[in-house]
Each structure stands twice: as structure tokens, then as C-alpha cells.
Write a protein that holds these residues in place. Structure first.
Motif, mmCIF file in Angstrom:
data_model
loop_
_atom_site.group_PDB
_atom_site.id
_atom_site.type_symbol
_atom_site.label_atom_id
_atom_site.label_comp_id
_atom_site.label_asym_id
_atom_site.label_seq_id
_atom_site.Cartn_x
_atom_site.Cartn_y
_atom_site.Cartn_z
ATOM 1 N N PHE A 171 0.851 -1.189 0.000
ATOM 2 C CA PHE A 171 0.000 0.000 0.000
ATOM 3 C C PHE A 171 0.890 1.244 0.000
ATOM 4 N N PRO A 172 0.767 2.120 -0.996
ATOM 5 C CA PRO A 172 1.683 3.267 -1.129
ATOM 6 C C PRO A 172 1.633 4.267 0.026
ATOM 7 N N HIS A 173 0.586 4.225 0.833
ATOM 8 C CA HIS A 173 0.462 5.172 1.941
ATOM 9 C C HIS A 173 0.606 4.476 3.294
ATOM 10 N N ARG A 174 1.377 3.402 3.309
ATOM 11 C CA ARG A 174 1.529 2.597 4.528
ATOM 12 C C ARG A 174 1.959 3.425 5.732
ATOM 13 N N GLU A 175 2.813 4.422 5.495
ATOM 14 C CA GLU A 175 3.330 5.213 6.623
ATOM 15 C C GLU A 175 2.235 6.060 7.263
ATOM 16 N N ASN A 176 1.102 6.179 6.605
ATOM 17 C CA ASN A 176 -0.005 6.963 7.143
ATOM 18 C C ASN A 176 -1.108 6.085 7.745
ATOM 19 N N VAL A 177 -0.792 4.810 7.921
ATOM 20 C CA VAL A 177 -1.775 3.871 8.472
ATOM 21 C C VAL A 177 -1.338 3.412 9.859
ATOM 22 N N GLU A 178 -2.232 3.549 10.814
ATOM 23 C CA GLU A 178 -1.988 3.081 12.174
ATOM 24 C C GLU A 178 -2.865 1.857 12.435
ATOM 25 N N VAL A 179 -2.242 0.764 12.870
ATOM 26 C CA VAL A 179 -2.987 -0.447 13.196
ATOM 27 C C VAL A 179 -2.950 -0.651 14.706
ATOM 28 N N VAL A 180 -4.129 -0.759 15.310
ATOM 29 C CA VAL A 180 -4.230 -0.931 16.757
ATOM 30 C C VAL A 180 -5.021 -2.204 17.052
ATOM 31 N N PHE A 181 -4.437 -3.089 17.847
ATOM 32 C CA PHE A 181 -5.120 -4.319 18.221
ATOM 33 C C PHE A 181 -5.928 -4.107 19.495
ATOM 34 N N ARG A 182 -7.195 -4.544 19.451
ATOM 35 C CA ARG A 182 -8.117 -4.396 20.570
ATOM 36 C C ARG A 182 -8.368 -5.750 21.238
ATOM 37 N N SER A 183 -8.706 -5.697 22.509
ATOM 38 C CA SER A 183 -8.920 -6.916 23.285
ATOM 39 C C SER A 183 -10.243 -7.599 22.957
ATOM 40 N N PHE A 184 -10.188 -8.935 22.926
ATOM 41 C CA PHE A 184 -11.382 -9.747 22.721
ATOM 42 C C PHE A 184 -11.066 -11.142 23.250
ATOM 43 N N GLU A 185 -12.034 -11.765 23.895
ATOM 44 C CA GLU A 185 -11.876 -13.135 24.376
ATOM 45 C C GLU A 185 -12.942 -14.007 23.721
ATOM 46 N N LEU A 186 -12.518 -15.025 23.001
ATOM 47 C CA LEU A 186 -13.468 -15.945 22.399
ATOM 48 C C LEU A 186 -14.257 -16.680 23.466
ATOM 49 N N ASP A 187 -13.591 -17.015 24.541
ATOM 50 C CA ASP A 187 -14.250 -17.717 25.643
ATOM 51 C C ASP A 187 -13.719 -17.196 26.973
ATOM 52 N N PRO A 188 -14.367 -16.173 27.529
ATOM 53 C CA PRO A 188 -13.916 -15.598 28.805
ATOM 54 C C PRO A 188 -13.900 -16.612 29.950
ATOM 55 N N LYS A 189 -14.676 -17.686 29.808
ATOM 56 C CA LYS A 189 -14.752 -18.698 30.869
ATOM 57 C C LYS A 189 -13.779 -19.855 30.659
ATOM 58 N N ALA A 190 -12.945 -19.753 29.648
ATOM 59 C CA ALA A 190 -11.995 -20.833 29.361
ATOM 60 C C ALA A 190 -11.048 -21.046 30.534
ATOM 61 N N LYS A 191 -10.721 -22.299 30.788
ATOM 62 C CA LYS A 191 -9.786 -22.628 31.866
ATOM 63 C C LYS A 191 -8.356 -22.367 31.402
ATOM 64 N N LYS A 192 -7.491 -22.090 32.376
ATOM 65 C CA LYS A 192 -6.087 -21.879 32.021
ATOM 66 C C LYS A 192 -5.439 -23.191 31.586
ATOM 67 N N GLU A 193 -5.877 -24.296 32.166
ATOM 68 C CA GLU A 193 -5.339 -25.604 31.800
ATOM 69 C C GLU A 193 -6.474 -26.588 31.599
ATOM 70 N N THR A 194 -6.316 -27.447 30.619
ATOM 71 C CA THR A 194 -7.311 -28.479 30.339
ATOM 72 C C THR A 194 -6.606 -29.731 29.853
ATOM 73 N N SER A 195 -7.233 -30.868 30.106
ATOM 74 C CA SER A 195 -6.655 -32.133 29.658
ATOM 75 C C SER A 195 -7.042 -32.434 28.215
ATOM 76 N N LEU A 196 -7.958 -31.642 27.663
ATOM 77 C CA LEU A 196 -8.422 -31.865 26.299
ATOM 78 C C LEU A 196 -7.454 -31.274 25.272
ATOM 79 N N SER A 197 -7.323 -31.961 24.156
ATOM 80 C CA SER A 197 -6.535 -31.423 23.041
ATOM 81 C C SER A 197 -7.390 -30.409 22.304
ATOM 82 N N ILE A 198 -6.768 -29.631 21.436
ATOM 83 C CA ILE A 198 -7.527 -28.656 20.658
ATOM 84 C C ILE A 198 -8.534 -29.367 19.757
ATOM 85 N N HIS A 199 -8.189 -30.562 19.265
ATOM 86 C CA HIS A 199 -9.110 -31.327 18.434
ATOM 87 C C HIS A 199 -10.341 -31.745 19.234
#
Length: 235
Positions: free
Chosen positions: A28-56
Motif C-alpha cells: 500500500f503506497p500510503h503505509r506510513e499513514n496507516v496506524e494499526v491498533v489491536f483491541r482486546s477480545f476473548e473468544l471464551d472468557p470462561k476458558a480454563k487456564k489448563e485443560t486435559s483436552l486437546s484442541i481437536h
């Protein structure tokens, strides 16, 4: 131009979408004029920190499909990641809660290190198979990004930036965001999902062109009496 990105660090399409946006911006020719800001979001706020289940197994339970079907779906996502230069290791991935990771990102934003921390969190989860809710993992990532380890430790221990995370999640709710990634350009245009690179390119060009053509203020009426340079119109 300002691009706000709502995403979560355990969302595969958020990482893919991030890379596709970056590729679009690279040409993009105007890249220097673009600001990208990442905002917070949680897909699952109740997710446990540790689980015995695999991602599958977690995907299978969530969508009511077999583990084999979940594996095939994840393999397809992995191929999409490879096409954009990313490596997703689903077999060793560690599903977890991302609230503390989001707090760390908020702290990094205040210190001017948001981009570095966001990239490291994504890479740690998807490629290095690290548990990004683990305190020591987060401290290592913070230090590697150039943040003060002791200060980051204090942030994680005292619950700082929790309010900022909740605030940005509330904004997402107000915008009607139900899935991520979600991109907002100049608080006026929205792109939902990890769209192809060309879609991002076209959006950048469209927003840039329209913003250059339009005045910062939209006039509702013209021709009324005015005073300029000490002189007033008199009829």
C-alpha cells in the motif's frame, strides 16, 4: 488512516487475518499513514487456564462433531496458515484462557510495544505450543519484546489493565462484533473475518480515496452571512 483490530490470541483466523492485512499493507503506497491498533477480545472468557483436552477434542465438543472431523478442519486451517507463511502446530497446541495475555497487551500498548507483544503471543501459542496464560511464559514474551520484566510481573500480579480489556470488549459488543477477527477502518468501515489479501487491498484503497476526497466536515448548508479577516458580508 486508523485500523482497529479486535482479535484473540487463540483464534487461528485472527493470526491469519493479521498476516493478510500486513501483506496488503506492505504494497500500500500510503503505509506510513496507516496506524494499526489491536483491541482486546476473548473468544471464551470462561476458558480454563489448563485443560486435559486437546484442541481437536475441544473443537469436537464445541461443534458436536467427531475428533477426526475436527482434525480435518484444523488441517485445512493449517494449510491456509502455510499459504501466508505461518506454522500452526495443532497436535501440541495448549488451549487456555487469554485474559492475562490481553492485559499484557494493554500494558505493552502503553509502553509502545503492542505490535511486538501481539506477534509474540500469536507465535507462542500457534507455533511454539506455549501456554500463554502461564505467568512465566508471559514474562518471557514481555522481556523478549523489550518490556521491563519486573514491571510486567507487577502488572500481571496486581490485576492491572483488566478495566481496559473489559472496556474494549464492551466496545466490540456495542459494534455488534460476534466473531473475530473484526477490522474497523477509520471508525466508519468494517471488515469481518480473515478475508483474502485482495479484499484488504481494495478496502485500503477505497477508504484512502474516499477520505482524501471528502472534507473533515460535511456541510449541511452554505452561503450564509460570514465574517472573514475582520470583514463581514453586508447587503
Amino acid at each position: 488512516m486508523k485500523i482497529e483490530v479486535w482479535s484473540d490470541f487463540v483464534c487461528p483466523f485472527c493470526y491469519i487475518g493479521k498476516r493478510r492485512l500486513e501483506e496488503a499493507l506492505s504494497s500500500f503506497p500510503h503505509r506510513e499513514n496507516v496506524e494499526v491498533v489491536f483491541r482486546s477480545f476473548e473468544l471464551d472468557p470462561k476458558a480454563k487456564k489448563e485443560t486435559s483436552l486437546s484442541i481437536h477434542e475441544m473443537i469436537a465438543q464445541k461443534y458436536g462433531i467427531s475428533v477426526e472431523e475436527a482434525k480435518r478442519a484444523n488441517a485445512d486451517i493449517g494449510k491456509q496458515a502455510e499459504e501466508i507463511g505461518l506454522t500452526f502446530r495443532f497436535e501440541t497446541m495448549k488451549p487456555t484462557n487469554t485474559f492475562d495475555a490481553n492485559r499484557l497487551a494493554q500494558y505493552a500498548k502503553e509502553k509502545g510495544k503492542l505490535d511486538e507483544v501481539v506477534e509474540r503471543l500469536f507465535y507462542a501459542y500457534f507455533t511454539e505450543s506455549k501456554r500463554i496464560s502461564d505467568r512465566n511464559v508471559l514474562l518471557e514474551l514481555a522481556e523478549a519484546a523489550g518490556l521491563d520484566r519486573k514491571e510486567a510481573e507487577t502488572v500481571l500480579d496486581d490485576g492491572r489493565y483488566a478495566e481496559q480489556v473489559r472496556h474494549e470488549e464492551a466496545i466490540a459488543a456495542q459494534l455488534g462484533v460476534r466473531g473475530v477477527p473484526f477490522f474497523v477502518l477509520n471508525q466508519k468501515y468494517a471488515i469481518s473475518g480473515a478475508q483474502p489479501v485482495d479484499v484488504f487491498r481494495q478496502a485500503l484503497e477505497k477508504v484512502w480515496t474516499e477520505e482524501q476526497q471528502s472534507s473533515s466536515l460535511q456541510s449541511l448548508a452554505e452561503g450564509g452571512k460570514t465574517c472573514t479577516d475582520g470583514n463581514c458580508t453586508i447587503d
